[in-house]
Design a protein around this motif. Structure first.
Motif, PDB file in Angstrom:
ATOM      1  N   GLU A  11      10.356  -0.964  75.058  1.00  0.00           N
ATOM      2  CA  GLU A  11      10.403   0.493  75.174  1.00  0.00           C
ATOM      3  C   GLU A  11      11.757   1.015  74.680  1.00  0.00           C
ATOM      4  OE1 GLU A  11       9.780   3.892  78.594  1.00  0.00           O
ATOM      5  OE2 GLU A  11      10.861   2.058  79.101  1.00  0.00           O
ATOM      6  N   GLY A  12      12.817   0.292  74.990  1.00  0.00           N
ATOM      7  CA  GLY A  12      14.148   0.686  74.525  1.00  0.00           C
ATOM      8  C   GLY A  12      14.257   0.654  73.015  1.00  0.00           C
ATOM      9  N   LEU A  13      13.512  -0.250  72.362  1.00  0.00           N
ATOM     10  CA  LEU A  13      13.509  -0.291  70.899  1.00  0.00           C
ATOM     11  C   LEU A  13      12.907   0.970  70.307  1.00  0.00           C
ATOM     12  CD1 LEU A  13      12.490  -3.907  69.863  1.00  0.00           C
ATOM     13  CD2 LEU A  13      14.606  -2.735  69.340  1.00  0.00           C
ATOM     14  N   SER A  28      17.716  -0.776  67.122  1.00  0.00           N
ATOM     15  CA  SER A  28      16.491  -0.088  66.705  1.00  0.00           C
ATOM     16  C   SER A  28      16.446   0.085  65.192  1.00  0.00           C
ATOM     17  CB  SER A  28      16.377   1.267  67.398  1.00  0.00           C
ATOM     18  OG  SER A  28      16.189   1.083  68.780  1.00  0.00           O
ATOM     19  N   THR A  29      17.597   0.307  64.574  1.00  0.00           N
ATOM     20  CA  THR A  29      17.648   0.419  63.115  1.00  0.00           C
ATOM     21  C   THR A  29      17.270  -0.911  62.464  1.00  0.00           C
ATOM     22  OG1 THR A  29      19.389   2.078  63.314  1.00  0.00           O
ATOM     23  CG2 THR A  29      19.115   1.055  61.169  1.00  0.00           C
ATOM     24  N   LYS A  30      17.787  -2.013  63.002  1.00  0.00           N
ATOM     25  CA  LYS A  30      17.420  -3.331  62.482  1.00  0.00           C
ATOM     26  C   LYS A  30      15.927  -3.579  62.641  1.00  0.00           C
ATOM     27  CE  LYS A  30      21.797  -5.573  63.551  1.00  0.00           C
ATOM     28  NZ  LYS A  30      22.449  -6.554  64.418  1.00  0.00           N
ATOM     29  N   PHE A  31      15.374  -3.230  63.798  1.00  0.00           N
ATOM     30  CA  PHE A  31      13.949  -3.417  64.058  1.00  0.00           C
ATOM     31  C   PHE A  31      13.112  -2.591  63.080  1.00  0.00           C
ATOM     32  CE2 PHE A  31      10.079  -2.324  66.555  1.00  0.00           C
ATOM     33  CZ  PHE A  31       9.563  -3.604  66.658  1.00  0.00           C
ATOM     34  N   PHE A  32      13.508  -1.355  62.850  1.00  0.00           N
ATOM     35  CA  PHE A  32      12.796  -0.493  61.910  1.00  0.00           C
ATOM     36  C   PHE A  32      12.876  -1.061  60.492  1.00  0.00           C
ATOM     37  CE2 PHE A  32      12.661   3.222  59.059  1.00  0.00           C
ATOM     38  CZ  PHE A  32      11.386   3.666  59.367  1.00  0.00           C
ATOM     39  N   ALA A  78      10.328  -3.787  55.912  1.00  0.00           N
ATOM     40  CA  ALA A  78      10.294  -4.948  55.018  1.00  0.00           C
ATOM     41  C   ALA A  78       8.974  -5.706  55.160  1.00  0.00           C
ATOM     42  CB  ALA A  78      11.468  -5.873  55.318  1.00  0.00           C
ATOM     43  N   LEU A  79       8.509  -5.889  56.397  1.00  0.00           N
ATOM     44  CA  LEU A  79       7.219  -6.555  56.602  1.00  0.00           C
ATOM     45  C   LEU A  79       6.069  -5.763  55.993  1.00  0.00           C
ATOM     46  CD1 LEU A  79       7.489  -7.949  60.239  1.00  0.00           C
ATOM     47  CD2 LEU A  79       7.349  -9.240  58.117  1.00  0.00           C
ATOM     48  N   PHE A  80       6.146  -4.442  56.065  1.00  0.00           N
ATOM     49  CA  PHE A  80       5.121  -3.605  55.461  1.00  0.00           C
ATOM     50  C   PHE A  80       5.017  -3.882  53.964  1.00  0.00           C
ATOM     51  CE2 PHE A  80       4.313   0.313  53.041  1.00  0.00           C
ATOM     52  CZ  PHE A  80       2.985   0.531  53.396  1.00  0.00           C
ATOM     53  N   LEU A 139      16.710 -10.209  69.193  1.00  0.00           N
ATOM     54  CA  LEU A 139      16.731  -8.755  69.023  1.00  0.00           C
ATOM     55  C   LEU A 139      16.555  -8.060  70.369  1.00  0.00           C
ATOM     56  CD1 LEU A 139      16.823  -6.665  66.655  1.00  0.00           C
ATOM     57  CD2 LEU A 139      14.357  -6.586  66.836  1.00  0.00           C
ATOM     58  N   LEU A 140      15.616  -8.552  71.188  1.00  0.00           N
ATOM     59  CA  LEU A 140      15.382  -7.927  72.490  1.00  0.00           C
ATOM     60  C   LEU A 140      16.532  -8.143  73.451  1.00  0.00           C
ATOM     61  CD1 LEU A 140      11.595  -8.578  73.158  1.00  0.00           C
ATOM     62  CD2 LEU A 140      12.703  -6.433  72.563  1.00  0.00           C
ATOM     63  N   GLN A 141      17.271  -9.241  73.310  1.00  0.00           N
ATOM     64  CA  GLN A 141      18.422  -9.473  74.183  1.00  0.00           C
ATOM     65  C   GLN A 141      19.518  -8.447  73.932  1.00  0.00           C
ATOM     66  OE1 GLN A 141      19.511 -13.527  73.454  1.00  0.00           O
ATOM     67  NE2 GLN A 141      18.017 -14.337  74.906  1.00  0.00           N
TER      68      GLN A 141
END
Length: 100
Positions: A30-32, A41-45, A50-52, A86-88
């Protein structure tokens, strides 16, 4: 009867610990998406974008072996999977959410 009560208490304690771990991971996810930590969150996005593009241009038959190799080799990595690292980095909220 005491042994049954002890087994039940032990089982409930294990269940409570498991629920606590699941709740913590859900709060981090949820924090992401709520951008609690902008850098993470920027890294996750960026990873999602990139995966898309990877999935858009490469057939899945080439991507699947890479996923399988990564999945089965994470137990030999010292720091765990990429998602775990990433979640840590996502902080937990200061106050637990109200479920109304």
């Amino acid at each position: 009867i005491k042994s049954y009560a002890n087994k039940t208490k032990s089982g409930l304690t294990t269940f409570q610990r498991t629920l606590h771990k699941v709740n913590t991971k859900m709060l981090k996810v949820e924090g992401l998406y709520k951008w609690r930590s902008v850098d993470v969150s920027t890294k996750f996005f960026a990873i999602l974008v990139a995966l898309f593009f990877v999935f858009m241009f490469l057939p899945f038959r080439y991507i699947f072996p890479v996923i399988v190799v990564d999945f089965f080799t994470t137990k030999w990595q010292s720091e765990g999977s990429t998602l775990t690292r990433l979640l840590q980095a996502v902080p937990l909220p200061e106050r637990m959410p109200d479920f109304d």
